[in-house]
Scaffold this active site. Sequence first.
Site, short mmCIF file in Angstrom:
data_model
loop_
_atom_site.label_atom_id
_atom_site.label_comp_id
_atom_site.label_asym_id
_atom_site.label_seq_id
_atom_site.Cartn_x
_atom_site.Cartn_y
_atom_site.Cartn_z
N CYS A 417 0.83 -1.21 0.00
CA CYS A 417 0.00 0.00 0.00
C CYS A 417 0.86 1.26 0.00
O CYS A 417 1.39 1.65 -1.04
CB CYS A 417 -1.00 -0.05 1.16
SG CYS A 417 -2.44 0.96 0.83
N HIS A 544 -3.68 -4.90 0.37
CA HIS A 544 -2.97 -5.51 1.50
C HIS A 544 -3.03 -7.03 1.35
O HIS A 544 -3.99 -7.65 1.82
CB HIS A 544 -3.64 -5.12 2.82
CG HIS A 544 -3.51 -3.68 3.14
ND1 HIS A 544 -2.62 -3.20 4.07
CD2 HIS A 544 -4.16 -2.59 2.66
CE1 HIS A 544 -2.72 -1.88 4.15
NE2 HIS A 544 -3.65 -1.49 3.30
N GLU A 546 -1.66 -9.27 2.90
CA GLU A 546 -1.60 -10.01 4.18
C GLU A 546 -2.98 -10.37 4.72
O GLU A 546 -3.12 -11.32 5.48
CB GLU A 546 -0.83 -9.20 5.24
CG GLU A 546 -1.39 -7.84 5.59
CD GLU A 546 -0.91 -6.73 4.67
OE1 GLU A 546 -0.33 -7.06 3.62
OE2 GLU A 546 -1.12 -5.56 4.99
N1 GLN Z 1 -1.83 6.59 2.98
C1 GLN Z 1 -1.99 5.85 1.78
C2 GLN Z 1 -3.36 6.04 1.16
O1 GLN Z 1 -4.26 6.46 1.82
C3 GLN Z 1 -1.71 4.39 2.00
C4 GLN Z 1 -2.64 3.72 2.95
C5 GLN Z 1 -2.14 2.41 3.44
O2 GLN Z 1 -0.95 2.14 3.43
N2 GLN Z 1 -3.03 1.58 3.94
O3 GLN Z 1 -3.56 5.74 0.02
#
Ligand code: GLN
Length: 573
Positions: A417, A544, A546
Amino acid sequence: MSDLLKDVMKRSIDSEFYSPFPKGYRPGRTKYIVVFGTVISGIGKGIFAGSLGKLLRYKGFTISPIKFDGYLNQDAGTLNPYRHGEVFVLEDGTESDMDLGTYERFLDINLTKDNYITNGKLFQEILNKERRGDYLGRDVQVIPHVTGEIKLFLRKLAVKSKSDIVLFEVGGTVGDLESMFCIEAVRQLMYEEGKENVCAIAVTYIMEPGFLGEQKSKAAQLGIKSLLSSGIQPDIIACRAKNEVTEKIRQKISLYSNVELRDVLSIPDVGSIYFVPEMIRKTGVAESVMKKLKLGSRISKKEEESKWQKWSKFTGRIKNPKNRVVIGMFGKYTNLRDSYASILKALEHAGANLDTAVEIKWIETTDIEEGKLKVEEALKGIDGALIAPGFGKRGTEGKIASIKYIRQKNIPYLGVCYGMQMAIIEFARNVCGLKDANSTEIDSRTRHQVIDILPEQKKIEGLGGNMRLGAKEVLVKKGTMAYELYGRKKMIKERFRHRYEVNPEYIPLLAKKGMVFSGKHPEYDIMQIMELPGKRFFVGSQFHPEFTSKLLHPNPLYLGFVRAALGSGLSKL
Ligand code: GLN
């Protein structure tokens, strides 16, 4: 069905027996197990409950777990992971407590909003009903309305899931003001459903102060007393402790709590949470629960045994791994390991499948940013680097500086992410020559806004509920590493939690300079996986991975990453 329940079900809203029931509720069809915590929180109540669920699942029962949290937030979305641990995202986009992750991993199921309840969500529901006039002029009270709503939530889950057992974990510890009426709701549930339909379990803690060198049961006794004084007689008491709980202590607990000695369980610390199910299996707890709930065996002993054999093949590998790999975890919450619970689990799953112990070297990216830690130093002795998810500015320059080195030195890299977004910024700056490339989350006025907010999110304002959340389809590009890792599947489904994305204007330049976007939104130009061909492993995902990883089915990106790290042999250089 008990006479009482018959009465409760047919009485009108005016009666003191007020308790709403969902349509199609069949009393006795679903049994309930309720798990309470006493003495202190954080002793693995969820892990115990998940393990018990697994035992019963391997006996052929269908289980629906549900967790109650006492806070007034409607979900875990606005909680700081540094204070509360990771926010676990469910398929339907519910942002939940990390215990739901434990349940998904142990029970191999996908949960939804129906499996998670907070006081905030509960009160919202009640206040909405009150405004709609659903309470027909009655004064809305904690008893019976709030308690009624909790029971309704549980019974709705029973109807919807059609499970044999609803496994209810009451968050916090008995005596907390904020869960008091939840405990009262459970007492009512036990009364209404009848003894053979609800099994109460208290998870307690046996202290062993270093200066005494022996176990002490007083705190546990007081905790259980408090549960008893709420009108709940536990059927089973699980005693968590550092070491095996002595017979003497178990006898004391038994005497003070009216729980038979064989149902006072010793649950000492173990090296991995994945050892817990086999450990508690030996205590016979599943059989005790079945006896209490009058549940007969569903499958043959042989069938059950074969499931355990499969499971212990993997736990055996965790116990005695053949290889070792060191992964550098780059993040800004490295002081609180719970912030990265699912990532650590996903690495463990990949490791177990590769017969490899995954060791973690924690790297606080704010230290790199503030010049307290040199990048070269941070990367020493690691076989692979994982750049963690995150929000906000702090630590990002440290992440970007690390990625530059990781890319140049060909260290296996997985960016999750925010981690992927950081890799794109680094690439834009150092390969595409866009010196001030950045994300608008970090610098809203930067000239090259390579990461920017999603147009669809721009319309929504305020915190809470304005992220792209939950499981979405990802179209995987043929011939890429991601395509191979996902078993040449064209379409996959992964879980998201983000606001920002790769700015589509920069995609052609990034691609021209060698970045491959191997996963994208099936319709829109939203980039979801990126990779750099020619590297050992350089993959970032906007989702994600995971959240979908399980011990027996590790997530493909984590598996590929750990495999590449193992192959790199860098830590041995
Ligand atoms: N801050 C980033 C976004 O909002 C990544 C978010 C995250 O890593 N879950 O896109």
